[in-house]
Structures are given as C-alpha cells and as structure tokens.
Design a protein around this motif. Structure first.
Motif, mmCIF file in Angstrom:
data_model
loop_
_atom_site.group_PDB
_atom_site.id
_atom_site.type_symbol
_atom_site.label_atom_id
_atom_site.label_comp_id
_atom_site.label_asym_id
_atom_site.label_seq_id
_atom_site.Cartn_x
_atom_site.Cartn_y
_atom_site.Cartn_z
ATOM 1 N N GLN A 105 6.944 -14.097 5.595
ATOM 2 C CA GLN A 105 6.543 -12.974 6.433
ATOM 3 C C GLN A 105 6.670 -11.655 5.677
ATOM 4 O O GLN A 105 5.797 -10.783 5.776
ATOM 5 C CB GLN A 105 7.413 -12.939 7.697
ATOM 6 N N SER A 106 7.748 -11.512 4.900
ATOM 7 C CA SER A 106 7.906 -10.300 4.097
ATOM 8 C C SER A 106 6.771 -10.165 3.089
ATOM 9 O O SER A 106 6.245 -9.068 2.866
ATOM 10 C CB SER A 106 9.255 -10.324 3.361
ATOM 11 N N ILE A 109 3.500 -9.160 5.037
ATOM 12 C CA ILE A 109 3.498 -7.761 5.461
ATOM 13 C C ILE A 109 3.303 -6.839 4.260
ATOM 14 O O ILE A 109 2.579 -5.843 4.328
ATOM 15 C CB ILE A 109 4.809 -7.433 6.194
ATOM 16 N N ARG A 114 1.942 -2.845 4.856
ATOM 17 C CA ARG A 114 2.631 -2.454 6.079
ATOM 18 C C ARG A 114 4.112 -2.718 5.926
ATOM 19 O O ARG A 114 4.552 -3.364 4.969
ATOM 20 C CB ARG A 114 2.090 -3.249 7.285
ATOM 21 N N GLU A 116 7.720 -3.642 8.642
ATOM 22 C CA GLU A 116 8.122 -4.015 9.992
ATOM 23 C C GLU A 116 9.643 -4.087 10.062
ATOM 24 O O GLU A 116 10.317 -4.213 9.032
ATOM 25 C CB GLU A 116 7.508 -5.352 10.383
ATOM 26 N N SER A 124 11.831 -4.117 4.335
ATOM 27 C CA SER A 124 10.383 -4.213 4.227
ATOM 28 C C SER A 124 9.831 -3.146 3.281
ATOM 29 O O SER A 124 8.908 -3.401 2.505
ATOM 30 C CB SER A 124 9.761 -4.048 5.625
ATOM 31 N N GLN A 128 7.979 -3.823 -0.320
ATOM 32 C CA GLN A 128 6.713 -3.173 -0.633
ATOM 33 C C GLN A 128 6.758 -2.528 -2.014
ATOM 34 O O GLN A 128 5.845 -2.690 -2.836
ATOM 35 C CB GLN A 128 6.443 -2.113 0.435
#
Length: 560
Positions: A105-106, A109, A114, A116, A124, A128
């Motif tokens: 999920q990381s 995203i 994005r 979260e 998160s 990124q």
C-alpha cells in the motif's frame, strides 16, 4: 555558524535535486503540495544529519568531553563496518524485502504521488521522498540498516573506549551482529524499523548525557542535546502513537538527574507537542484526501482485537442487545463472533461498516472501556497473549516474513493488482543473488516457530530482552544511568502492551535490539562509571578542585 551553513547547503542541494524528479508537464496542485512536502522532509533530514556529524567532529569534540566520537572515530568506523556487513548481506539476500499488504500500500500510494495517514502521514511522506530520490522502494530498509549499524557502533565504541571489558564487548557484538530477529526486523519495509531507530537514538543520547556528567563532573547537556531530543521525540510520536510516552519520560529523566531546570524541562515537553500539533493541523490537511475517514478507520484497528476477544469469550454485560447494536454500527458482529483470530483483527479488512464517523468511534471506545472495567481478567488475558506474540512467543505471531514467497508464483501470493505493481517496479525476489539468498532464506525459515516443527526457537524469543530491561529499570538506585536509558525503551513497550492491535514483533524492534545492549551497559556503569565517580569524588567532590578531565582508557583496568 560554519556547521549551520554546511547543513543548509546540503539540505538545499537535496531540495533542488529532488525538483528534478518531478513529473514533466503540469499536474494538480494537490500532488504539487505532496512533492514539495516530501522534498522538504528529505532535505531537512539531510541538513540535520550533516549538522550533527559536523558538530560531533568540531565543537562537540572538545578534549574535556569524554563521550565525543572524535576520540574514538577509528573504533567507531571499524564497528560500523562490522555491524553493517552482515545486515547488508541480509538486505541483499532478502531482496526486495517482504512486501506485506502495508508495504504494498505504501508503494502504491507513493507511485500515485499521494500520501495517506495509514502507518502515519509522516511515513508516507518519507516513502515518497526516498522512492523518488533513489528509484528503489527497498532503499527504505537500506536506510534503516545503515542507521542501526551506526547506532550500534556508537554504543559499543563508546563503552569500549571508556573501559568496557573487551571480552564481554566482543561477545555481545558477535551476538547482535549474528542475530536473526534483528536482521529480519531492521530490513522490514515498515515504519516500525524507522521508529525503532529514533527511540534507540533517544536512549543513546540519554546515555551520553548521563555518562558525560559522571565522567567530567560538568553538565551532561550540550547546546545540541535538547534540540536533538525534542526533534527525535516529536518525529517518533508522529510515526507511532506508542512513542507518546516519551513526551513525559525524556524531560522527567533530565529533570530528576539534575541535568536541566524545571523551565528547560517544560520547554522540552512543549516543543515535541508543538511539532505534533503543527504537523497535524497545518501540514496534514494540505496533503491528505479523505483524511478524517482514514484516521477513524485507524482508530477502529486499535479496538477490534480486544473487542473480538471479549465477544468470543462471552464477556459479562448487563446490556447485551445495546452492546451488539454499538458493535454492528462499526463492524459486523457475526464476524467478531465467528471469524476472530487470536492476536489479530481479520474483520477490519472485510467487515467494517462505512462510514466510520467520530460518533461511532466514541461509542465503541466507551464500550471497550466498560468491557475492560467489568471483565478485567479477560482484558488482561488479551493483553498478555497479544504482547507475548510481539516477543515471538507464539507461532501465531505476525512475523515480518511473507510465507512461501520463494515457492509460489507472485499471482498466488499477492492480489492481481499487487503482483502487477511489484512487476512494474522490478521488485521480484528472483533478482537477489541466489547463492546468498539460499543462505538467508534458510536461516530465516529455520528460525521461525512455525516451520514444520524444525526451528531454532531461541532466536525469536524476546522474553530475555524484556526481563533484562525490566531488571535494569528495577536497579534505579544502584545503576541509575542504565535504569534511565532502559526506561526510554521500556516505556513505549508498556504502551504497546496496553494498546497493540495485533502480535507484530516489529512493534518493539527497539526492545529486541536493546536486549543485546543491556548487559554491557550494566557492566559499564558498575565497573567504569561508578569507579570513575568515586575517584573524582575523592579528588575533590563533584568536579571541585579536580576540574574536568578527559577519560583515558589506558588509566582503566577493566579490559578483561
């Protein structure tokens, strides 16, 4: 001033370089905010790290400072290489890491530009930045590998330089360097590993402060001590809620050890709180879509484990129909009753009832608290069973390993979208060097409690680490330095015991590591710090006529 300018230059270079990784062409303002924030966080980390290194080898390396790394830099670098080598071999052999649902999920995203709040917004943002700057998602765990090696090298080089028995130090250096759980946990693609580094860093700063006071007779606080503690504490609490206890613990330790006055302790308490409030009220709203809904869902995850345990074990209540209605408003009651798995919360993933509103959470939290008050034995049983799993004492514990990763196709292990995501970024375990991978896979699987009854069970037993930490804290009268350092590790573990939603050993990664540091730390205080304090007192009291002196290992006779 020179260190500040160097740090600003390093941060500016990183910030400018990250701008080159932005997508070409126009894109929405929301994504632009995300990229700017992640770039700023990465640049800040580089700037702070540059300043700390520069400080350590300049102003922080005064001759009268017995804990300065400049007096032991060769030993530090040698130990850093010694710890980093086996951890890097594990990192390469387990490439690209075990991508559980949270890690996938990381990655997803991050690929969508994005952030979260699941696993924390700061995590998160960090994902990124690292993913865009390096192009490799597994570099998240590489950062933790290098960081843990540096922390371990700093700890052992400090103790050995000041007089720790070389035989004792060598034994525990070998134990931690060959530890299977430590290697698996630190290469885990999770915010738990990064959070453990921050908490270990806080503990080591406290060790430096308290040791400096004993050895030199002067204040153990330097100009960078309080800002460093405030920043590390604030960031740790943004990553994991169980670090909140450090808000109070760190100022209390410095106040009780007479390192700071009440005013400074209050400031040290308020600054991390301010960091959290600014982040949550100013930064998060600019970055997150549907933030309140996701935050409420995370709150539910903390309640479902004890809630399911109560339902399955037929808790005592005077209002069963009202309780069931409160539960049904958030999660399907029949799922808790029929599908609850000890030490886990499977209903979270399939049976939540949207929308999850704050009012529903308030009522559900009140119900869980009433259940605990009316059924204390059941709640204590749930907490003991769950926490025992975090110590590896249950084959049902959620070890940070993907079962059958090397024996089945990705399509059989992940969802179709998950398998395609990993393929797109080249995150396939077959790319690891196979000769090395066979060794790490065998060691990993042979150590796990559920491997067909053939296991080296002792590696995944965290009970000795917990008992040693508790023992150090209990010796606060005779070993005050060790007790205060151990408390920085034990206090967050206490919150894990109270609120852990599942049995993940990664929740207490710092405790697993500290288990290897407890005995050398106690020996060091009993044989070095205590003797040094006594000799300084006999030479003129608390630093009196003796003045501040540098501690030379040649003057000590505790090298075993």
């Amino acid at each position: 001033m020179g260190q500040v300018l160097l740090a600003l230059l390093a941060g500016g270079i990183v910030f400018g370089g990250m701008r080159l990784t932005w997508p070409s062409g126009p894109f929405p303002r929301f994504e632009r905010h995300v990229l700017q924030t992640s770039d700023m966080v990465l640049a800040l980390v580089v700037a702070v790290g540059t300043f700390m290194v520069a400080w350590s080898f300049s102003q922080g390396a005064r001759r009268e400072d017995p804990v300065s790394v400049r007096h032991r830099w060769r030993l530090f670098l040698g130990l850093w290489a010694l710890f980093a080598l086996p951890l890097l071999l594990w990192w390469v052999g387990e490439w690209p890491g075990h991508l559980h649902s949270d890690a996938r999920q990381s990655l997803l995203i991050s690929s969508l530009l994005r952030v979260e709040p699941w696993l924390s917004t700061l995590w998160s943002i960090w994902v990124q930045g690292i993913h865009r700057s390096t192009g490799q998602f597994p570099f998240l765990s590489l950062f933790c590998v290098v960081g843990l090696a540096a922390l371990l090298a700093d700890f052992f080089s400090l103790l050995l330089h000041l007089g720790l028995s070389r035989r004792l130090g060598g034994v525990f250096i070998a134990l931690v360097a060959t530890s299977i759980p430590v290697a698996v946990l630190v290469t885990n693609l999770s915010h738990d590993a990064l959070n453990a580094l921050l908490r270990l860093g806080i503990a080591l700063i406290l060790l430096r402060v308290l040791s400096r006071k004993v050895l030199s007779g002067q204040s153990g606080v330097t100009p960078v001590t309080l800002p460093s503690l405030a920043l590390l504490t604030g960031v740790a609490t943004l990553l994991r809620g169980d670090s909140l206890v450090l808000f109070l613990y760190v100022p209390a330790v410095l106040l009780l050890s007479r390192q700071v006055r009440i005013g400074a302790a209050v400031v040290l308490l308020l600054v991390p709180v301010a960091i959290n409030q600014v982040f949550r009220r100013v930064i998060e709203p600019r970055l997150i879509l549907n933030g309140p809904e996701l935050a409420e869902r995370y709150a539910v995850s903390l309640l479902l484990n004890p809630l399911g345990f109560m339902v399955v074990n037929k808790y005592v209540t005077a209002t069963p129909e009202e309780d069931q209605a409160t539960i049904e408003a958030v999660v399907t009651y029949s799922c808790l009753r029929d599908r609850y798995i000890l030490e886990e919360s499977p209903c979270y993933w399939s049976d939540l009832r949207a929308p999850i509103t704050p009012e529903k959470i308030v009522r559900l939290r009140a119900l869980v608290l009433r259940m605990a008050r009316d059924n204390p034995a059941l709640m204590l049983s749930n907490r003991l069973i769950t926490f025992a799993g975090t110590l590896g004492l249950s084959p049902r514990a959620s070890f940070p390993v993907m079962d059958f990763r090397e024996t089945v196709r990705p399509e059989d292990l992940y969802s179709p979208n998950g398998a395609e995501l990993l393929r797109r970024y080249g995150l396939e375990h077959s790319k690891a060097p196979q000769a090395l991978a066979r060794v790490t896979h065998w060691l990993r699987d042979a150590s796990l409690p559920y491997e067909h009854g053939r296991w080296l069970y002792f590696p995944w037993n965290g009970l000795p680490a917990l008992l040693l930490t508790l023992w150090l804290v209990s010796r606060w009268r005779t070993l005050p330095v060790s007790a205060m350092v151990a408390g920085a590790i034990l206090a967050p573990a206490g919150l894990v015991f109270i609120a852990a939603p599942a049995s993940h050993p990664s929740y207490v990664t710092d405790l697993w590591v500290f288990g290897y540091l407890a005995v050398p730390l106690a020996w060091f205080e009993a044989r070095v710090l205590r003797v040094r304090a006594a000799s300084r007192a006999s030479a003129g009291g608390e630093g009196g006529s003796a003045g501040a002196v540098d501690v030379a290992p040649a003057h000590l006779s505790h090298h075993g």
